[in-house]
Design a protein around this motif. Sequence first.
Motif, PDB file in Angstrom:
ATOM      1  N   ARG A 164      10.714  31.410   1.943  1.00  0.00           N
ATOM      2  CA  ARG A 164      10.877  30.306   2.658  1.00  0.00           C
ATOM      3  C   ARG A 164      10.337  29.002   1.720  1.00  0.00           C
ATOM      4  O   ARG A 164       9.309  29.502   1.196  1.00  0.00           O
ATOM      5  CB  ARG A 164      10.803  29.979   3.858  1.00  0.00           C
ATOM      6  CG  ARG A 164      11.761  30.984   4.458  1.00  0.00           C
ATOM      7  CD  ARG A 164      11.875  30.864   5.798  1.00  0.00           C
ATOM      8  NE  ARG A 164      10.809  30.819   6.758  1.00  0.00           N
ATOM      9  CZ  ARG A 164      10.681  30.263   7.956  1.00  0.00           C
ATOM     10  NH1 ARG A 164      11.781  29.680   8.418  1.00  0.00           N
ATOM     11  NH2 ARG A 164       9.739  30.344   8.648  1.00  0.00           N
ATOM     12  N   LEU A 165      10.588  28.067   1.896  1.00  0.00           N
ATOM     13  CA  LEU A 165       9.700  26.706   1.437  1.00  0.00           C
ATOM     14  C   LEU A 165       8.536  26.528   2.266  1.00  0.00           C
ATOM     15  O   LEU A 165       8.457  27.255   3.284  1.00  0.00           O
ATOM     16  CB  LEU A 165      10.575  25.648   1.945  1.00  0.00           C
ATOM     17  CG  LEU A 165      12.017  25.421   0.781  1.00  0.00           C
ATOM     18  CD1 LEU A 165      12.928  24.156   1.599  1.00  0.00           C
ATOM     19  CD2 LEU A 165      11.464  24.925  -0.438  1.00  0.00           C
ATOM     20  N   GLY A 166       7.661  25.853   1.704  1.00  0.00           N
ATOM     21  CA  GLY A 166       6.197  25.836   2.292  1.00  0.00           C
ATOM     22  C   GLY A 166       6.468  25.111   3.875  1.00  0.00           C
ATOM     23  O   GLY A 166       7.651  24.529   3.844  1.00  0.00           O
ATOM     24  N   LEU A 167       5.441  24.816   4.461  1.00  0.00           N
ATOM     25  CA  LEU A 167       5.384  24.325   5.664  1.00  0.00           C
ATOM     26  C   LEU A 167       6.020  22.856   5.863  1.00  0.00           C
ATOM     27  O   LEU A 167       6.932  22.519   6.371  1.00  0.00           O
ATOM     28  CB  LEU A 167       4.195  24.294   6.494  1.00  0.00           C
ATOM     29  CG  LEU A 167       3.955  23.804   7.664  1.00  0.00           C
ATOM     30  CD1 LEU A 167       4.663  24.193   8.663  1.00  0.00           C
ATOM     31  CD2 LEU A 167       2.387  23.724   8.361  1.00  0.00           C
ATOM     32  N   TYR A 168       5.344  22.264   4.884  1.00  0.00           N
ATOM     33  CA  TYR A 168       5.681  20.703   4.835  1.00  0.00           C
ATOM     34  C   TYR A 168       6.979  20.268   4.381  1.00  0.00           C
ATOM     35  O   TYR A 168       7.777  19.802   4.553  1.00  0.00           O
ATOM     36  CB  TYR A 168       4.724  19.773   3.821  1.00  0.00           C
ATOM     37  CG  TYR A 168       3.139  19.882   4.602  1.00  0.00           C
ATOM     38  CD1 TYR A 168       3.110  19.288   5.862  1.00  0.00           C
ATOM     39  CD2 TYR A 168       2.094  20.270   3.945  1.00  0.00           C
ATOM     40  CE1 TYR A 168       1.948  19.125   6.424  1.00  0.00           C
ATOM     41  CE2 TYR A 168       0.727  20.099   4.575  1.00  0.00           C
ATOM     42  CZ  TYR A 168       0.900  19.857   5.709  1.00  0.00           C
ATOM     43  OH  TYR A 168      -0.425  19.499   6.197  1.00  0.00           O
TER      44      TYR A 168
ATOM     45  N   ARG B 116       9.568  22.291   4.693  1.00  0.00           N
ATOM     46  CA  ARG B 116      10.433  22.788   5.555  1.00  0.00           C
ATOM     47  C   ARG B 116      10.585  21.946   6.873  1.00  0.00           C
ATOM     48  O   ARG B 116      11.622  21.314   7.230  1.00  0.00           O
ATOM     49  CB  ARG B 116       9.922  24.298   6.438  1.00  0.00           C
ATOM     50  CG  ARG B 116      10.988  25.183   6.646  1.00  0.00           C
ATOM     51  CD  ARG B 116      10.805  26.520   6.511  1.00  0.00           C
ATOM     52  NE  ARG B 116       9.390  26.702   6.509  1.00  0.00           N
ATOM     53  CZ  ARG B 116       8.752  27.150   7.151  1.00  0.00           C
ATOM     54  NH1 ARG B 116       9.203  27.290   8.636  1.00  0.00           N
ATOM     55  NH2 ARG B 116       7.304  27.390   7.268  1.00  0.00           N
ATOM     56  N   VAL B 117       9.497  20.950   7.094  1.00  0.00           N
ATOM     57  CA  VAL B 117       9.587  20.208   8.098  1.00  0.00           C
ATOM     58  C   VAL B 117      10.340  18.872   7.389  1.00  0.00           C
ATOM     59  O   VAL B 117      11.083  18.215   8.103  1.00  0.00           O
ATOM     60  CB  VAL B 117       8.250  19.505   8.577  1.00  0.00           C
ATOM     61  CG1 VAL B 117       8.263  18.273   9.386  1.00  0.00           C
ATOM     62  CG2 VAL B 117       7.402  20.591   9.200  1.00  0.00           C
TER      63      VAL B 117
ATOM     64  N   SER C 250       4.992  14.255   6.569  1.00  0.00           N
ATOM     65  CA  SER C 250       4.845  15.524   5.751  1.00  0.00           C
ATOM     66  C   SER C 250       4.951  15.388   4.338  1.00  0.00           C
ATOM     67  O   SER C 250       4.214  16.000   3.652  1.00  0.00           O
ATOM     68  CB  SER C 250       6.197  16.251   6.151  1.00  0.00           C
ATOM     69  OG  SER C 250       6.299  16.702   7.455  1.00  0.00           O
TER      70      SER C 250
END
Lengths: 229, 229, 229, 229
Positions: free
Chosen positions: B116-120, B122-123, B204
């Motif tokens: 998956r994409l990184g946290l930021y 994804r937000v 983000s």
Amino acid sequence: MSARPPKPPRQERWDRRMETPLTVASLAFLTTYAVRVLARDRIPQTWLDLCLAVTAAAWAVFVVDYAVRLRLSGLGPLRFVRAHLLDTVVLVLPLLRPVRMVSIYDRVQRRHDKPRLGLYARVMVYAGLSVALLGFAGALTVYHHEADAPGATIRTFGDAVWWACATLATVGYGDVAPVTPVGRLTAVGMMACGLALLGAVTGSFSSWLIQAFGREDDKRPPGNSPGAS
Amino acid sequence: MSARPPKPPRQERWDRRMETPLTVASLAFLTTYAVRVLARDRIPQTWLDLCLAVTAAAWAVFVVDYAVRLRLSGLGPLRFVRAHLLDTVVLVLPLLRPVRMVSIYDRVQRRHDKPRLGLYARVMVYAGLSVALLGFAGALTVYHHEADAPGATIRTFGDAVWWACATLATVGYGDVAPVTPVGRLTAVGMMACGLALLGAVTGSFSSWLIQAFGREDDKRPPGNSPGAS
Amino acid sequence: MSARPPKPPRQERWDRRMETPLTVASLAFLTTYAVRVLARDRIPQTWLDLCLAVTAAAWAVFVVDYAVRLRLSGLGPLRFVRAHLLDTVVLVLPLLRPVRMVSIYDRVQRRHDKPRLGLYARVMVYAGLSVALLGFAGALTVYHHEADAPGATIRTFGDAVWWACATLATVGYGDVAPVTPVGRLTAVGMMACGLALLGAVTGSFSSWLIQAFGREDDKRPPGNSPGAS
Amino acid sequence: MSARPPKPPRQERWDRRMETPLTVASLAFLTTYAVRVLARDRIPQTWLDLCLAVTAAAWAVFVVDYAVRLRLSGLGPLRFVRAHLLDTVVLVLPLLRPVRMVSIYDRVQRRHDKPRLGLYARVMVYAGLSVALLGFAGALTVYHHEADAPGATIRTFGDAVWWACATLATVGYGDVAPVTPVGRLTAVGMMACGLALLGAVTGSFSSWLIQAFGREDDKRPPGNSPGAS
């Protein structure tokens, strides 16, 4: 919220005892002010005078409460004013009175030891309610002063609410805008307070969202490659 | 996303089984609502009625899903509503239905264990898609109510989309703006939801940029003086 | 900036070799596009054709660079596109080409091992320059499409720049605003990119200010009571 | 605030000695500029000339102070400019002079070793005062250049202040807006500086609010379930 030293017991007792009267006074102030502005031409003068009296009485309750708390705090007036800035502003500008209600709600909530919302959620609720009350009070004042002004674009209370929402969201269409000095002064006050509060709502929501997404990552079994940011 | 206790297996199974129907229902809802608004005068009444039926059916799917999940959660209705606020709002305001689709997409993504994409990121994707869907739904509703209103400045769907973009970005030129009560109410709702979501996107992106620049510093050999902030 | 695995040496060499051509191409693209838009009626057709040719040549340089880097990276096209999103967008929308220049400037800066600015300052410079170039390119395009449109309020390039500044700052007075579909589409693109970038500038500045104030506290001798936050 | 290496004692002494003259010069500059703009037609020419002289003298004080500090710092001009960016901008744009006053106030405050405000509160006060002074100086300049322009909507100083507030808050109603090149340039400058500063105010307030709510949680006896976010 900013008083860090533990409160003396007498102050605690006073705070607890005043919760109900202060809530009632806040509600009474807001309601009677709203009635006076919105129903000016529709209800008899006697009622309007009654509303004015209730408004004044509610204000008196806040003055007494402020004085007693200043007394009990044992601080000098200047340091007290600094530590209770919101209460002081509210005392001078009766318009912002209702915003106090939010912190009373918070205090009641805490006393009942209810399972409370998370930190960010609480900031969002607190700041969001404050913004809503601020917007309502601002719309009332602006409508009060603009409705009969020559060349005004805010002619109904609906316009005033629409204008308040567009202002607090910093959208500012400009289809309606205050033209009188008092209306514009109120608008500037709303911008100054409202934007900071709305920034808190937005910032908390953003932090909460990032936290929620981050927590989701932690819950996944460590074997999975969590991707990289 | 906010349900912290581990989900019981039956709930997990229900969530998994409902993924496809919910996605289909979301798409059907959005499409048929859009057709009804945009093609009002161009397609025969029978088709419009069919669209209305599909819209209602899609809504029913969401109601059933919500009821079953409330049941399986074992929580009281109030606590469930609190924990699933977005789902509840979506249930009452069918307009926001499509926003749900984003969380379904997220769930599908997770199930396939894709890198998956990184946290930021994804937000950003999540909040960005939500804003886009919100803006589209808002433009549809506003166009629906403004198009035939006297004195309206939003006369085409293009105007409505342009207005929605200017509103969500808080630019608010004011060259076009809603004049009807329903249109203005929709606008206020869009401001409230959209600004918080856009704040999450902006925040983000900002955090991601700072993180990316910071990582770059870490990669440099430690002998180099990295400068100071 | 988002390529985390260490780059193979051939890629490093290519990056280094292409620095100068890419900077020249960026500048040539921006200049010739600006000349074509701003001096349309003031210079002979031959020059305009020459400008068009240079613009196309600059674009070709970027296409070749992109293709070679895709080749050298050893990644599949899809993963490469994901990791180099900005480069890809720039390839499709020549308008955003100049923004690339900023990252080239950054790369040159790094190669010379200059004592660099602090983290927040670098983010501010990077995002600020990107916003400035984006605003300039946006103003050019909007002016290009609006200048001759019936009912347009953006009639000079000065108006277009003024409009771009008011848009990127989300002020949006609405005294001038695009009316053509292409102009409005450009505006929406500017809002989407510009607001995120401006948010990064503002956020970095805010973080930097808080950091600077915080550092000041640390420098004071520990005997002094530093006050409490 | 950004000078990290410990200051040599002579520089310290100079800074201390110049505090009063710089504050006086700042106030004199702001006052005389304001008088010249606002009372143009109401006071005799002699007074206006006197004001101009005082303005120039105040500017000279800043030039001398800047030169001496550059000398004492022992840095090259370029590095000095980089480390004292605000002072340099202020030197070139006399309009921003008053903003310097804030940092002088901060320095005085520190010297008296007063119990100071918390970190976030200090950032808020600093950035807030800077915004206020910036807005006032901007309103003065815009009024100066717009008042007599053909087709201007900003006709009184009240309009200019109202416009400055709406601009800095990014609301931008557009009921009044500058039309002259100088007025628009000032507006762009105000947007660029003001938004970053206002972002700092908003961000600090938001952080402070979250911190205050968080501290409240810590104060509760650990036996109570503090809820979860």
